[in-house]
Write a protein that holds these residues in place. Structure first.
Motif, mmCIF file in Angstrom:
data_model
loop_
_atom_site.group_PDB
_atom_site.id
_atom_site.type_symbol
_atom_site.label_atom_id
_atom_site.label_comp_id
_atom_site.label_asym_id
_atom_site.label_seq_id
_atom_site.Cartn_x
_atom_site.Cartn_y
_atom_site.Cartn_z
ATOM 1 N N ALA A 156 0.836 -1.208 0.000
ATOM 2 C CA ALA A 156 0.000 0.000 0.000
ATOM 3 C C ALA A 156 0.868 1.255 0.000
ATOM 4 O O ALA A 156 0.603 2.210 -0.752
ATOM 5 C CB ALA A 156 -0.926 -0.013 1.213
ATOM 6 N N TYR A 193 2.508 1.810 -3.351
ATOM 7 C CA TYR A 193 1.579 2.347 -4.353
ATOM 8 C C TYR A 193 1.401 3.853 -4.172
ATOM 9 O O TYR A 193 1.431 4.618 -5.143
ATOM 10 C CB TYR A 193 0.221 1.656 -4.275
ATOM 11 C CG TYR A 193 -0.757 2.240 -5.267
ATOM 12 C CD1 TYR A 193 -0.718 1.863 -6.608
ATOM 13 C CD2 TYR A 193 -1.676 3.212 -4.883
ATOM 14 C CE1 TYR A 193 -1.581 2.433 -7.530
ATOM 15 C CE2 TYR A 193 -2.540 3.787 -5.796
ATOM 16 C CZ TYR A 193 -2.489 3.396 -7.129
ATOM 17 O OH TYR A 193 -3.335 3.981 -8.054
ATOM 18 N N VAL A 194 1.214 4.284 -2.918
ATOM 19 C CA VAL A 194 1.033 5.720 -2.667
ATOM 20 C C VAL A 194 2.270 6.491 -3.107
ATOM 21 O O VAL A 194 2.169 7.556 -3.744
ATOM 22 C CB VAL A 194 0.725 5.972 -1.177
ATOM 23 C CG1 VAL A 194 0.691 7.476 -0.889
ATOM 24 C CG2 VAL A 194 -0.607 5.336 -0.779
ATOM 25 N N GLN A 244 2.435 7.338 -6.658
ATOM 26 C CA GLN A 244 1.473 8.334 -7.129
ATOM 27 C C GLN A 244 1.778 9.746 -6.643
ATOM 28 O O GLN A 244 1.309 10.721 -7.229
ATOM 29 C CB GLN A 244 0.060 7.949 -6.662
ATOM 30 C CG GLN A 244 -0.418 6.593 -7.144
ATOM 31 C CD GLN A 244 -0.532 6.518 -8.644
ATOM 32 O OE1 GLN A 244 -1.179 7.375 -9.262
ATOM 33 N NE2 GLN A 244 0.097 5.526 -9.260
ATOM 34 N N ILE A 302 -6.070 10.302 -4.064
ATOM 35 C CA ILE A 302 -6.035 8.879 -4.388
ATOM 36 C C ILE A 302 -7.264 8.215 -3.781
ATOM 37 O O ILE A 302 -7.478 8.290 -2.570
ATOM 38 C CB ILE A 302 -4.767 8.191 -3.839
ATOM 39 C CG1 ILE A 302 -3.493 8.903 -4.319
ATOM 40 C CG2 ILE A 302 -4.742 6.723 -4.256
ATOM 41 C CD1 ILE A 302 -2.220 8.332 -3.711
ATOM 42 N N TYR A 325 -9.515 5.347 -2.231
ATOM 43 C CA TYR A 325 -9.159 4.186 -1.419
ATOM 44 C C TYR A 325 -9.139 2.895 -2.243
ATOM 45 O O TYR A 325 -8.287 2.024 -2.035
ATOM 46 C CB TYR A 325 -10.151 4.001 -0.268
ATOM 47 C CG TYR A 325 -10.068 5.044 0.824
ATOM 48 C CD1 TYR A 325 -8.944 5.856 0.982
ATOM 49 C CD2 TYR A 325 -11.116 5.205 1.718
ATOM 50 C CE1 TYR A 325 -8.886 6.801 1.984
ATOM 51 C CE2 TYR A 325 -11.058 6.145 2.733
ATOM 52 C CZ TYR A 325 -9.945 6.953 2.858
ATOM 53 O OH TYR A 325 -9.881 7.881 3.859
ATOM 54 N N GLU A 349 -8.177 2.334 -5.024
ATOM 55 C CA GLU A 349 -6.987 2.198 -5.857
ATOM 56 C C GLU A 349 -5.803 1.652 -5.066
ATOM 57 O O GLU A 349 -4.831 1.169 -5.653
ATOM 58 C CB GLU A 349 -6.592 3.561 -6.457
ATOM 59 C CG GLU A 349 -7.640 4.187 -7.364
ATOM 60 C CD GLU A 349 -7.244 5.583 -7.791
ATOM 61 O OE1 GLU A 349 -6.065 5.960 -7.615
ATOM 62 O OE2 GLU A 349 -8.111 6.316 -8.304
ATOM 63 N N ILE A 350 -5.882 1.740 -3.739
ATOM 64 C CA ILE A 350 -4.749 1.380 -2.879
ATOM 65 C C ILE A 350 -4.861 -0.081 -2.461
ATOM 66 O O ILE A 350 -5.889 -0.495 -1.923
ATOM 67 C CB ILE A 350 -4.708 2.287 -1.630
ATOM 68 C CG1 ILE A 350 -4.638 3.767 -2.040
ATOM 69 C CG2 ILE A 350 -3.521 1.930 -0.745
ATOM 70 C CD1 ILE A 350 -4.806 4.738 -0.886
ATOM 71 N N MET A 400 -6.577 -1.574 0.986
ATOM 72 C CA MET A 400 -7.278 -0.509 1.712
ATOM 73 C C MET A 400 -8.780 -0.784 1.720
ATOM 74 O O MET A 400 -9.375 -1.023 0.661
ATOM 75 C CB MET A 400 -7.014 0.846 1.054
ATOM 76 C CG MET A 400 -7.653 2.020 1.783
ATOM 77 S SD MET A 400 -6.795 2.489 3.307
ATOM 78 C CE MET A 400 -5.540 3.585 2.647
ATOM 79 N N LYS A 420 -11.041 8.773 0.169
ATOM 80 C CA LYS A 420 -9.823 9.107 -0.562
ATOM 81 C C LYS A 420 -8.776 9.730 0.338
ATOM 82 O O LYS A 420 -9.082 10.337 1.361
ATOM 83 C CB LYS A 420 -10.141 10.041 -1.735
ATOM 84 C CG LYS A 420 -10.860 11.323 -1.358
ATOM 85 C CD LYS A 420 -11.329 12.058 -2.609
ATOM 86 C CE LYS A 420 -12.176 13.275 -2.249
ATOM 87 N NZ LYS A 420 -12.715 13.954 -3.443
ATOM 88 N N VAL A 455 -0.099 2.476 7.234
ATOM 89 C CA VAL A 455 0.434 2.963 5.955
ATOM 90 C C VAL A 455 1.007 4.366 6.113
ATOM 91 O O VAL A 455 2.080 4.678 5.580
ATOM 92 C CB VAL A 455 -0.658 2.931 4.868
ATOM 93 C CG1 VAL A 455 -0.149 3.544 3.562
ATOM 94 C CG2 VAL A 455 -1.139 1.501 4.632
#
Length: 270
Positions: A8, A11-12, A15, A43, A45, A47-48, A51, A62, A97
């Protein structure tokens, strides 16, 4: 668990170019604080990886990155609750996270029912301590030393330093703030008059269905925490009004400008 947190966080990072040191969890009716953030990135949620997704009216879903009070922050618009069916690891996953991303200071907000006789609907209560009445602790199970010690102290779960700064800000801006102990319960029912009275007797000033799990995990992770509640209804054996979710949201929105003023300035001063 460690792998899920890493995925997670990775990924953040893919981005967002810059990671903040400050994060804010926005509670019921307080999501409008994002209007004061100069947003650089959002972002969703969903997409993570790993999450959860909020299912409660009034909670978006988000992560928001941008500037508030001249400080770069991450804001969590929409939180997760135990009563939604998530376990405590899921409820507190975003805090894990955040820590993995380098967050050092966590601000949490919520709507709460008041049982302190000096409170009024719309009051802002700075949380000085909490009583955990959830049936499960988010630290139950295997402890990962990478995340924190097995038996973390909760002596100062809410930072005395940040409380002092917030009090100074409220005094300067002539904003009425109260102090109190937050009682965390699983929900989703509002409390009975007898329960309100019980919470008051054991030392509580306000009660809600969130915050405590996140604060426990934040302390486990070594974060400095500041918490605030908006008193959206009152309860006790002498209170006959029946609270509704809509009324809670309405009261929270009415208090939001004062809450926003304190949060903006507090973020700027830390």
């Amino acid at each position: 668990m460690l792998e899920k947190i890493k995925c997670a966080a990775d990924y953040v990072r893919s981005q967002v170019a810059e990671m903040p040191k400050v994060a804010i969890i926005l509670g019921t009716g307080l999501g409008e604080l994002v209007n004061h953030i100069n947003i650089q990135k959002e972002i969703q949620y969903n997409e993570i990886p790993s999450m959860p997704v909020s299912t409660v009216e009034g909670h978006s879903g988000k992560l928001i990155f941008g500037n508030l009070g001249g400080r770069y922050v991450m804001a969590m618009q929409g939180r997760f609750h135990y009563y939604e069916g998530y376990d405590m690891k899921q409820v507190t996953f975003p805090v894990r996270v955040m820590k993995a991303l380098g967050v050092e200071t966590l601000f949490v907000s919520n709507a709460a029912g008041g049982m302190n006789k000096d409170f009024k609907v719309g009051d802002i209560m700075i949380i000085t301590d909490h009583i955990n009445l959830f049936p499960e602790n988010p630290l139950r199970g295997k402890n990962y030393e990478e995340l924190g010690t097995r038996f973390p102290a909760m002596t100062e779960a809410y930072s005395h330093r940040l409380i002092k700064i917030a009090d100074d800000i409220a005094a300067e801006k002539d904003i009425r703030v109260m102090h109190g102990v937050y009682v965390g319960t699983p929900g989703p029912t509002f409390e009975t008059p007898a329960e309100y009275e019980y919470f008051r007797i054991i030392g509580g000033d306000a009660v809600g269905m969130s915050t405590v799990p996140e604060v426990i995990v934040a302390n486990h992770a070594g974060m400095e925490v500041f918490g605030v509640s908006v008193i959206t209804d009152l309860g006790g054996k002498d209170i006959t009004e029946v609270p509704t979710h809509e009324e809670v949201q309405k009261a929270a929105v009415q208090a939001q400008p004062f809450m926003t003023e304190i949060m903006k300035e507090l973020v700027a001063r830390i």
